[in-house]
Write an enzyme that holds these catalytic residues in place. Structure first.
Site, PDB file in Angstrom:
ATOM      1  CE1 TYR A  77       0.150  15.200 -13.263  1.00  0.00           C
ATOM      2  CE2 TYR A  77      -0.444  12.871 -13.230  1.00  0.00           C
ATOM      3  CZ  TYR A  77      -0.756  14.192 -12.972  1.00  0.00           C
ATOM      4  OH  TYR A  77      -1.984  14.517 -12.431  1.00  0.00           O
ATOM      5  CE  LYS A 125      -0.101 -16.943   1.683  1.00  0.00           C
ATOM      6  NZ  LYS A 125       1.190 -16.958   2.377  1.00  0.00           N
TER       7      LYS A 125
END
Length: 380
Positions: free
Chosen positions: A262, A35
């Site tokens: 940043y 899955k």
């Protein structure tokens, strides 16, 4: 040549499947859980390898995943763990899928579809023995079963449940769940309705609870090389299947007191050498690794400094004077004698290896190495 890429080692997958087989009897069959794109590892290539190695079932969450497998030529039984919605029921029956059932209204619609097609709907009944998530609550199973067995066209091929805490050292609750599951199986047998497949063992149950294997086991995370937890009593020898690699695209020497990235969250304390690597959270590399993660360059660890941005990270390589632009950088996996694992990354991010794999795996550039399987047009 891509700037970064994911490698999937199918040889490691085969090794891990061998570890599954070492834990079980020859009478038990294997359902390979593929899955969620095989936990980010590539559903079709992984399924092809598992089938070539003799697994008996495949397990997915959703109907469309099973449909993709059928369209790719897979003909072995496929269990659909989240059931099949009404619009897809006839197609699921035509494809001989095995829907999990836990709602009577859906079971009735499956019955009607089976009768219209004059084909049996082979189903697996999900029993909630204590997980509290999906399935018929165990105390309500007898009445649900009465209704299910009365439906024409429904063939009860299997029953399943799921362990809630089999990955914990204390197995008390898992044994309680197992006892409830056994009671239900005995009640079925007493009524003259034994099933072909009873299954409750996930990876943790497969490793630590050998008396819970029954006719089918459902390995998932252990196939991909991570242990279900650190608390297992009988750890398996597992090999990570996924690696994540990139390269240095720029090196620069910077002075002391230089902010990096940043927010200026990292400032150099001394003259430093900073490598920029073209990987970020867009590639599935967690932003939580800002100022915390490590990478491998020439087999040595180097810290991630500054924030992980969308497409780049910065790494302090001051201690690696031989580092050069275009050198390989390993963010997940092995380089020389060291390894960064998904479990290590997960611990830094307060999550689990499953999430790390599912985040990194869908990378645009994914290479499969170590394959032993042929690629026939139809896969038995």
């Amino acid at each position: 040549m891509p700037l970064s890429w994911v490698e999937i080692d199918l040889g490691a997958l085969r090794h891990n499947l061998g570890q599954v087989r070492r834990r079980m009897s020859s009478r038990t069959q294997i359902l390979g859980v593929v899955k969620s794109d095989a936990y980010g590892h590539g559903m079709i290539p992984v399924a092809r390898e598992l089938v070539s190695e003799g697994v008996h079932f495949l397990g997915v969450s959703k109907f469309w995943e099973a449909e993709e497998l059928r369209n790719a030529g897979f003909r072995l039984p496929i269990l659909v763990l989240l059931a099949v919605e009404p619009p897809d029921m006839e197609q699921a029956i035509r494809m001989e899928l095995r829907p999990v059932v836990f709602r009577m209204d859906h079971a009735e619609l499956l019955s009607q579809a089976a009768c219209r097609l004059n084909m049996p709907a082979k189903v697996h009944l999900k029993v909630d023995t204590g997980m509290g998530r999906l399935g018929v609550p165990w105390e309500k199973v007898p009445s649900f079963l009465n209704g299910l067995l009365a439906l024409p066209g429904i063939q009860l091929e299997g029953v399943l449940s799921h362990f809630a805490v089999a990955d914990e050292a204390d197995k008390t609750f898992s044994e309680k769940q197992l006892g409830r599951f056994r009671e239900f199986l005995q009640a079925l047998a007493d009524r003259g309705h034994p099933v072909t497949y009873a299954h409750i063992a996930n990876s943790a149950g497969l490793i630590d609870l050998p008396h819970a294997h029954f006719q089918l086991v459902r390995p998932g995370i252990m196939l991909y090389g991570s242990p279900p937890s650190k608390e297992l009593h009988y750890p398996a020898d597992l090999r990570p299947v996924m690696s994540f690699k990139s390269k240095i695209i720029q090196l620069k020497d910077v002075p002391a007191a230089q902010p990096i990235g940043y927010g200026r969250t990292f400032v150099t304390e001394k003259p430093s050498r900073i490598a920029t690597v073209p990987v970020g959270y867009d590639d599935g590399y967690p932003r939580l690794l800002s100022n915390r993660g490590q990478v491998l360059i020439d087999g040595q660890r180097a810290p991630v400094v500054g924030r992980v941005s969308m497409n780049m990270i910065t790494v302090d390589v001051t201690h690696l004077p031989a580092a050069a632009e275009d050198d390989e950088v390993v963010l997940l996996g092995t380089q020389k004698d060291d390894r960064i694992t998904a479990d290590e990354i997960a611990e830094l991010c307060a999550t689990i290896s499953y999430e790390i794999y599912c985040s990194i795996g869908p990378h645009r550039f994914r290479r499969f190495i170590g394959t032993a399987a042929e690629q026939p047009s139809e896969i038995a």
